[in-house]
Motif scaffolding. Structure first.
Motif, PDB file in Angstrom:
ATOM      1  N   PRO A  83      -9.234  18.811  -1.929  1.00 51.89           N
ATOM      2  CA  PRO A  83      -9.321  17.435  -1.436  1.00 51.89           C
ATOM      3  C   PRO A  83      -8.034  16.655  -1.681  1.00 51.89           C
ATOM      4  O   PRO A  83      -7.187  17.076  -2.470  1.00 51.89           O
ATOM      5  N   VAL A  84      -7.906  15.519  -0.993  1.00 50.33           N
ATOM      6  CA  VAL A  84      -6.782  14.622  -1.233  1.00 50.33           C
ATOM      7  C   VAL A  84      -6.805  14.212  -2.702  1.00 50.33           C
ATOM      8  O   VAL A  84      -7.822  13.728  -3.196  1.00 50.33           O
ATOM      9  N   GLY A  85      -5.683  14.438  -3.388  1.00 48.45           N
ATOM     10  CA  GLY A  85      -5.660  14.136  -4.817  1.00 48.45           C
ATOM     11  C   GLY A  85      -5.731  12.650  -5.099  1.00 48.45           C
ATOM     12  O   GLY A  85      -6.445  12.208  -6.007  1.00 48.45           O
ATOM     13  N   GLN A  86      -4.967  11.871  -4.331  1.00 47.62           N
ATOM     14  CA  GLN A  86      -4.978  10.420  -4.514  1.00 47.62           C
ATOM     15  C   GLN A  86      -4.986   9.748  -3.155  1.00 47.62           C
ATOM     16  O   GLN A  86      -4.077   9.921  -2.350  1.00 47.62           O
ATOM     17  N   TYR A  87      -6.027   8.972  -2.903  1.00 47.48           N
ATOM     18  CA  TYR A  87      -6.188   8.224  -1.658  1.00 47.48           C
ATOM     19  C   TYR A  87      -6.078   6.746  -2.001  1.00 47.48           C
ATOM     20  O   TYR A  87      -6.676   6.279  -2.977  1.00 47.48           O
ATOM     21  N   ILE A  88      -5.304   6.004  -1.211  1.00 48.09           N
ATOM     22  CA  ILE A  88      -5.053   4.596  -1.511  1.00 48.09           C
ATOM     23  C   ILE A  88      -5.342   3.766  -0.268  1.00 48.09           C
ATOM     24  O   ILE A  88      -4.882   4.090   0.830  1.00 48.09           O
ATOM     25  N   GLY A  89      -6.089   2.697  -0.427  1.00 47.57           N
ATOM     26  CA  GLY A  89      -6.386   1.835   0.709  1.00 47.57           C
ATOM     27  C   GLY A  89      -7.240   0.657   0.315  1.00 47.57           C
ATOM     28  O   GLY A  89      -7.635   0.509  -0.842  1.00 47.57           O
ATOM     29  N   GLY A  90      -7.547  -0.191   1.286  1.00 43.63           N
ATOM     30  CA  GLY A  90      -8.260  -1.431   1.027  1.00 43.63           C
ATOM     31  C   GLY A  90      -9.737  -1.227   0.755  1.00 43.63           C
ATOM     32  O   GLY A  90     -10.369  -0.324   1.290  1.00 43.63           O
ATOM     33  N   VAL A  91     -10.291  -2.098  -0.086  1.00 43.33           N
ATOM     34  CA  VAL A  91     -11.699  -2.003  -0.461  1.00 43.33           C
ATOM     35  C   VAL A  91     -12.610  -2.300   0.727  1.00 43.33           C
ATOM     36  O   VAL A  91     -13.793  -1.952   0.706  1.00 43.33           O
ATOM     37  N   GLU A  92     -12.063  -2.913   1.805  1.00 41.46           N
ATOM     38  CA  GLU A  92     -12.884  -3.187   2.980  1.00 41.46           C
ATOM     39  C   GLU A  92     -13.377  -1.907   3.642  1.00 41.46           C
ATOM     40  O   GLU A  92     -14.292  -1.924   4.459  1.00 41.46           O
ATOM     41  N   HIS A  93     -12.767  -0.764   3.306  1.00 43.02           N
ATOM     42  CA  HIS A  93     -13.198   0.526   3.860  1.00 43.02           C
ATOM     43  C   HIS A  93     -14.097   1.289   2.882  1.00 43.02           C
ATOM     44  O   HIS A  93     -14.337   2.485   3.056  1.00 43.02           O
ATOM     45  N   ASN A 146       0.820  -1.208   0.000  1.00 41.40           N
ATOM     46  CA  ASN A 146       0.000   0.000   0.000  1.00 41.40           C
ATOM     47  C   ASN A 146       0.856   1.262   0.000  1.00 41.40           C
ATOM     48  O   ASN A 146       0.681   2.170  -0.833  1.00 41.40           O
ATOM     49  N   TYR A 147       1.827   1.319   0.923  1.00 45.78           N
ATOM     50  CA  TYR A 147       2.624   2.530   1.074  1.00 45.78           C
ATOM     51  C   TYR A 147       3.657   2.678  -0.042  1.00 45.78           C
ATOM     52  O   TYR A 147       4.050   3.803  -0.367  1.00 45.78           O
ATOM     53  N   THR A 148       4.098   1.584  -0.625  1.00 44.49           N
ATOM     54  CA  THR A 148       5.007   1.692  -1.767  1.00 44.49           C
ATOM     55  C   THR A 148       4.297   2.347  -2.943  1.00 44.49           C
ATOM     56  O   THR A 148       4.859   3.206  -3.636  1.00 44.49           O
ATOM     57  N   MET A 149       3.056   1.961  -3.183  1.00 45.53           N
ATOM     58  CA  MET A 149       2.296   2.567  -4.285  1.00 45.53           C
ATOM     59  C   MET A 149       2.178   4.078  -4.105  1.00 45.53           C
ATOM     60  O   MET A 149       2.451   4.858  -5.026  1.00 45.53           O
ATOM     61  N   GLY A 150       1.753   4.488  -2.906  1.00 45.32           N
ATOM     62  CA  GLY A 150       1.618   5.924  -2.666  1.00 45.32           C
ATOM     63  C   GLY A 150       2.947   6.637  -2.737  1.00 45.32           C
ATOM     64  O   GLY A 150       3.037   7.772  -3.226  1.00 45.32           O
ATOM     65  N   ASP A 151       3.996   5.970  -2.280  1.00 45.77           N
ATOM     66  CA  ASP A 151       5.318   6.588  -2.265  1.00 45.77           C
ATOM     67  C   ASP A 151       5.828   6.843  -3.674  1.00 45.77           C
ATOM     68  O   ASP A 151       6.409   7.895  -3.952  1.00 45.77           O
ATOM     69  N   VAL A 152       5.640   5.876  -4.567  1.00 43.56           N
ATOM     70  CA  VAL A 152       6.087   6.054  -5.959  1.00 43.56           C
ATOM     71  C   VAL A 152       5.389   7.267  -6.569  1.00 43.56           C
ATOM     72  O   VAL A 152       6.021   8.106  -7.226  1.00 43.56           O
ATOM     73  N   LEU A 153       4.076   7.364  -6.351  1.00 46.70           N
ATOM     74  CA  LEU A 153       3.340   8.492  -6.910  1.00 46.70           C
ATOM     75  C   LEU A 153       3.808   9.810  -6.294  1.00 46.70           C
ATOM     76  O   LEU A 153       3.986  10.813  -7.004  1.00 46.70           O
ATOM     77  N   ALA A 154       4.027   9.830  -4.981  1.00 51.17           N
ATOM     78  CA  ALA A 154       4.466  11.062  -4.315  1.00 51.17           C
ATOM     79  C   ALA A 154       5.832  11.510  -4.831  1.00 51.17           C
ATOM     80  O   ALA A 154       6.049  12.698  -5.133  1.00 51.17           O
ATOM     81  N   ARG A 155       6.770  10.585  -4.941  1.00 52.09           N
ATOM     82  CA  ARG A 155       8.103  10.930  -5.443  1.00 52.09           C
ATOM     83  C   ARG A 155       8.043  11.386  -6.899  1.00 52.09           C
ATOM     84  O   ARG A 155       8.734  12.339  -7.297  1.00 52.09           O
ATOM     85  N   PHE A 156       7.219  10.712  -7.694  1.00 49.99           N
ATOM     86  CA  PHE A 156       7.085  11.081  -9.100  1.00 49.99           C
ATOM     87  C   PHE A 156       6.544  12.505  -9.243  1.00 49.99           C
ATOM     88  O   PHE A 156       7.052  13.308 -10.040  1.00 49.99           O
ATOM     89  N   ARG A 157       5.527  12.828  -8.456  1.00 45.01           N
ATOM     90  CA  ARG A 157       4.945  14.168  -8.564  1.00 45.01           C
ATOM     91  C   ARG A 157       5.915  15.243  -8.077  1.00 45.01           C
ATOM     92  O   ARG A 157       5.917  16.361  -8.603  1.00 45.01           O
ATOM     93  N   ARG A 158       6.755  14.939  -7.110  1.00 44.71           N
ATOM     94  CA  ARG A 158       7.789  15.884  -6.696  1.00 44.71           C
ATOM     95  C   ARG A 158       8.734  16.159  -7.870  1.00 44.71           C
ATOM     96  O   ARG A 158       9.126  17.303  -8.120  1.00 44.71           O
ATOM     97  N   MET A 159       9.096  15.101  -8.595  1.00 43.24           N
ATOM     98  CA  MET A 159      10.006  15.255  -9.728  1.00 43.24           C
ATOM     99  C   MET A 159       9.345  16.034 -10.864  1.00 43.24           C
ATOM    100  O   MET A 159      10.037  16.606 -11.705  1.00 43.24           O
ATOM    101  N   GLN A 160       8.026  16.065 -10.863  1.00 41.40           N
ATOM    102  CA  GLN A 160       7.305  16.835 -11.883  1.00 41.40           C
ATOM    103  C   GLN A 160       7.058  18.279 -11.453  1.00 41.40           C
ATOM    104  O   GLN A 160       6.324  19.009 -12.121  1.00 41.40           O
ATOM    105  N   GLY A 161       7.689  18.682 -10.355  1.00 41.05           N
ATOM    106  CA  GLY A 161       7.628  20.086  -9.958  1.00 41.05           C
ATOM    107  C   GLY A 161       6.496  20.444  -9.028  1.00 41.05           C
ATOM    108  O   GLY A 161       6.176  21.632  -8.876  1.00 41.05           O
ATOM    109  N   MET A 162       5.882  19.458  -8.385  1.00 40.47           N
ATOM    110  CA  MET A 162       4.787  19.741  -7.471  1.00 40.47           C
ATOM    111  C   MET A 162       5.278  19.788  -6.019  1.00 40.47           C
ATOM    112  O   MET A 162       6.272  19.157  -5.671  1.00 40.47           O
ATOM    113  N   GLU A 163       4.569  20.553  -5.206  1.00 46.75           N
ATOM    114  CA  GLU A 163       4.767  20.521  -3.761  1.00 46.75           C
ATOM    115  C   GLU A 163       3.857  19.420  -3.230  1.00 46.75           C
ATOM    116  O   GLU A 163       2.627  19.530  -3.282  1.00 46.75           O
ATOM    117  N   VAL A 164       4.453  18.348  -2.744  1.00 46.82           N
ATOM    118  CA  VAL A 164       3.694  17.152  -2.409  1.00 46.82           C
ATOM    119  C   VAL A 164       3.563  17.001  -0.897  1.00 46.82           C
ATOM    120  O   VAL A 164       4.560  17.065  -0.172  1.00 46.82           O
TER     121      VAL A 164
END
Length: 845
Positions: free
Chosen positions: A524-534, A54-72
């Motif tokens: 709002p939170v741009g990308q939220y990641i988590g289990g379908v049980e929620h 779960n956290y690896t997925m969010g981390d890849v996206l967060a790091r990628f968006r930083r490299m694209q010039g965003m404040e993450v």
């Protein structure tokens, strides 16, 4: 060549990131803002592979968006209140706070070892007064604006542990800990008026473009808007019984009426009949929600009363008290149509009541219903007098119209959604900031008294809520009249804690829950990641919270999460032997670390050589012992290989099977990267360009960017494997040097430690975590050649590599000149040649 040393590199770069505060988000940054968030964990003791994925997925996206010039903003915290801590207090004789904080320290250290780009400066734990004190302030805001109220409600009550149980804690009608028969009891509970926002919550679902369709459907069904009819039945004792139904079209299939055990009719009968009273007590041992009642055995008590059918005064229907009807739903009474409702079917079958078909399935029109299950699908009305021949929708409208014209019923819209009961009779939760005074009644706690902190000196030796029996904590003077009063000893449902934590991540002033302007910069939170049980409760409650805060003017945000992604689980085979216990066979499970596998797929205990059974592949769980400790994997392979495997093979929305071969393959790939990075030198570079490699590089840059943004990580992994293979095969050239240098930046979001190591070794300034994503040359994305399939009589016989846009006659001539095509034709002259530009040549011979 040296081998990559992940443990050394991991520790070194994690230290640099922490000292530089690399991932601390700035509220005042002029960059476009991006909020990436994974559902925060419960601090149960140790992280598991599901957390890692779960956290690896969010981390890849967060790091990628930083490299694209965003404040993450990519924060982390702890959903730290709840029953497991109280269970630990009872079992281990420790304080819930000590147990929870020790677990947080352990899990935080584990997460840090994976190199996640988290803003730890905003870390929060819901069990700390500096969080839940602000939650108490929000509760008071809701209370002052009419969004909180108190009423009696049915709950599951454990008479031994003396506490309310969640439905999940009731097993076969008994308390999960005490084993006592659970009672359905009325208690005064605090509620949030979520139903006030039902229409808005339902309408808002369809606007959530970046949510999975299955989650949106689940939310729609849970909110459950339905059009129906509330109408009166006249009972044989002269009383009027109102009933609500969403299926007025089936009124001629009525077989019985059922009322709840706490319906006024049931209470009246129980007062004078011991048999009725005994049955009502039996019903109290059942569940308290509609979902739970669906699965339990249907029981009824014939009251002896009958009800007159509204369209036929000679038609009398028996009235039962039933254990599957809830007073909180509709009017507390239903009329049963067994042929077209499975619950009613089971009840009618048990008590030998008529089962009459009134909706035709295909050509089935006979009145007597003989199917094994109720038919609940569409159809045409039959055996229904004036409704015969109508479809269901027309029949509904007709019955509602006649009821309204006759004055015995009215069309109504009802909702499945009920107000949110937030009271919990537990210690380890947010104290509800209310004071009870005999003179003044319910009084909100003064805001200057917040946070109302939990007392530390509590005991769990006696069942029940420790706050109730604390000698001093609950005793307080009334803020209005000064007379002795008592605090509310219920605490808030832990879902309240997780309904606004994302707002507190965005803004953390000391004197209020959040600053409106600052929070709105991130939400709002741009990308939220988590289990379908929620998918239902947590997400619905969070959606309610933002609307409620907007309603009272605290926040101008409607939806909390613009994008939602529900990842699959990490799975593993289970291993066990059968053993006998108390005359019964049961499975004795073993951990994967205890197992060795043979080439034929069988398995044995490494230490003893005894055979074990290889069970099915399923979600990792402690009960099946099929878990793998992330710390052990990181110790052996490093953070990058662990992260890479989490992204590989399986699409992220599907389950990922953990395997030794998979993690070893990821480790080999990390070392392939290291060999490329380590060998890079200017001396190796040639002067020419490798056009094919240049194209491959730029298509990979563009493709990986697109895949990461859409969370298709397995696709980006596949593209990187192809690029690395192409670089390894390429001859030394300026293109190869550029490709290796650029490769470090492309893989940086996924394997950040080796990328930092390579970046520094190449002599680049600063950190790769702060570097820009590689630019793409659009010219290198254009295909100037295409592969054209050549068929003979519809069968593929050859392919041609041709210039894009080649003329039809040129393509036809090339196809007919192919040696493979000449052999396939066997001397026959083509009767027809069909050319589809840039795609296909079909020769008909």
């Amino acid at each position: 060549m040296s081998r990559f040393n992940p443990l050394k590199a991991d520790a070194a770069w994690q230290k640099v990131w922490e000292e530089n505060r690399t991932f601390a988000a700035r509220d005042d940054s002029p960059k476009p803002k991006s909020f990436v968030l994974e559902m925060f964990p419960y601090p149960s003791g140790r992280i598991h592979m599901g957390h890692v994925r779960n956290y690896t997925m969010g981390d890849v996206l967060a790091r990628f968006r930083r490299m694209q010039g965003m404040e993450v903003l990519h924060p982390m915290g702890w959903d730290a209140f709840g029953m497991p801590a109280e269970n630990a207090a009872m079992e281990k004789k420790v304080h819930p706070g000590n147990w929870t904080r020790a677990n947080i320290a352990t899990m935080k250290a584990q997460l840090k070892r994976l190199g996640f780009a988290l803003d730890w400066t905003r870390e929060l734990a819901t069990c700390e007064p500096d969080y839940y004190g602000h939650e108490q302030a929000i509760f008071l805001d809701f209370f002052e604006n009419g969004l909180v109220y108190r009423k009696e409600s049915a709950v599951n009550w454990d008479p031994v542990d003396m506490t309310v149980l969640a439905n999940e804690q009731v097993i076969d009608g008994r308390g999960w800990r005490s084993g006592a028969l659970v009672e359905r009891r009325k208690l005064s509970q605090w509620f949030f008026r979520i139903t006030q926002f039902a229409e808005d919550l339902l309408e808002g679902v369809q606007a959530l473009e970046h949510w999975p369709d299955k989650v949106k459907l689940m939310q729609e069904n849970w909110i459950g808007k339905s059009e129906g009819l509330q109408f009166d039945w006249t009972l044989s004792d002269g009383e009027i019984l109102p009933v609500y139904t969403t299926r007025p079209d089936t009124i001629f299939g009525a077989s019985f009426i059922a009322v709840a055990a706490d319906h006024p009719i049931a209470r009246k009968l129980a007062a004078s009949d011991d048999n009725v009273r005994a049955f009502v007590e039996l019903c109290k041992q059942g569940g308290t929600t509609a979902a739970e009642l669906e699965t339990q055995e249907k029981l009824g008590f014939d009251t002896g009363l009958t009800a007159t059918h509204p369209f036929d005064s000679a038609w009398q229907v028996p009235v039962y008290i039933a254990n599957f009807v809830l007073m909180d739903y509709g009017t507390g009474a239903v009329f049963g149509v067994p042929a077209h409702d499975q619950r009613d079917f089971e009840f009618a079958t048990k008590y030998q009541l008529p089962v009459r078909r009134v909706v035709s399935e295909g050509d089935k029109t006979e009145p007597e219903f003989r199917d094994a299950e109720a038919y609940t699908g569409p159809g045409t009305l039959v055996n229904s007098h004036f409704l015969d021949g109508m479809d269901v929708a027309d029949a509904k409208r007709t019955v509602i119209r006649r009821a309204e014209e006759g004055g015995w019923g009215k069309g109504q819209t009802v909702w499945r959604l009920r107000d949110w009961g937030v009271s919990r009779q537990r210690y380890w939760g947010t104290p509800i900031p209310i004071i009870h005074c005999e003179r003044c009644g319910v009084v909100p706690a003064p805001r200057e008294s917040l946070p109302i902190a939990l007392p530390e000196d509590v005991s769990f030796d006696i069942p029940g809520n420790p706050l109730d029996r604390h000698p001093t904590w609950k005793h307080v003077d009334c803020p209005k009249c000064g007379a002795p009063a008592r605090r509310e000893t219920d605490t808030l449902d832990t879902f309240v804690d997780s309904s606004w934590y994302f707002i507190r991540f965005a803004s953390q002033p000391a004197d209020r829950p959040f600053d409106k302007a600052v929070a709105e910069q991130w939400l709002p939170v741009g990308q939220y990641i988590g289990g379908v049980e929620h998918a239902i409760l947590h997400l619905l409650y969070a959606r309610f919270f933002t609307r409620a805060l907007r309603h009272i003017g605290k926040l101008d945000v409607t939806e909390p999460f613009a994008g939602l992604f529900t990842q699959g689980m990490v799975t593993h085979a289970s291993y066990y032997q059968m053993e006998e216990h108390d005359g019964l066979e049961r499975k004795a499970y073993f951990e994967p670390s205890q197992i060795s596998r043979r080439g034929d797929g069988t398995a044995f205990l490494t230490e003893t050589g005894e055979d074990v059974i290889v069970g099915r592949i399923e979600k990792m769980s402690k009960s099946k012992k099929n878990t793998v400790d992330p710390t052990e994997i990181v110790d052996q392979y490093g953070a990058d290989a662990t992260r890479w495997f989490m992204l590989s093979d399986s699409p992220p929305e599907r389950d990922l099977e953990w395997s030794e071969s998979g993690i070893e393959g990821a480790w080999r790939f990390v070392n392939r990267l290291w060999r490329l990075f380590e060998n890079l030198s200017e001396a190796e570079a040639g002067t020419g360009r490798d056009v094919d490699l240049d194209k491959r590089l730029h298509r990979t840059i563009a493709g990986v960017a697109e895949d990461v943004e859409s969370l298709a990580f397995n696709k980006s992994v596949a593209k990187l494997y192809e690029l690395v293979g192409a670089i390894e095969k390429a001859q030394p050239s300026a293109s190869r040097t550029d490709a290796i240098r650029t490769l470090a930046r492309i893989v940086a979001p996924m394997v950040p430690h080796i990328a930092e190591e390579a970046w520094a070794a190449m002599g680049n300034p600063g950190l790769i975590a702060d570097a820009e994503w590689p630019a793409v040359d659009p010219a290198l994305l254009v295909d100037d050649e295409v592969t054209i399939a050549v068929q003979v009589n519809g069968k593929l016989r050859d392919t041609l590599l041709m210039p894009k846009g080649a003329a039809k006659d040129v393509v036809e001539a090339a196809a007919l000149a192919s040696d493979k095509i000449v052999r396939s034709l066997e001397g026959k002259q083509p009767r027809k040649v069909i050319v589809v530009p840039d795609r296909l040549v079909n020769i008909v011979a």
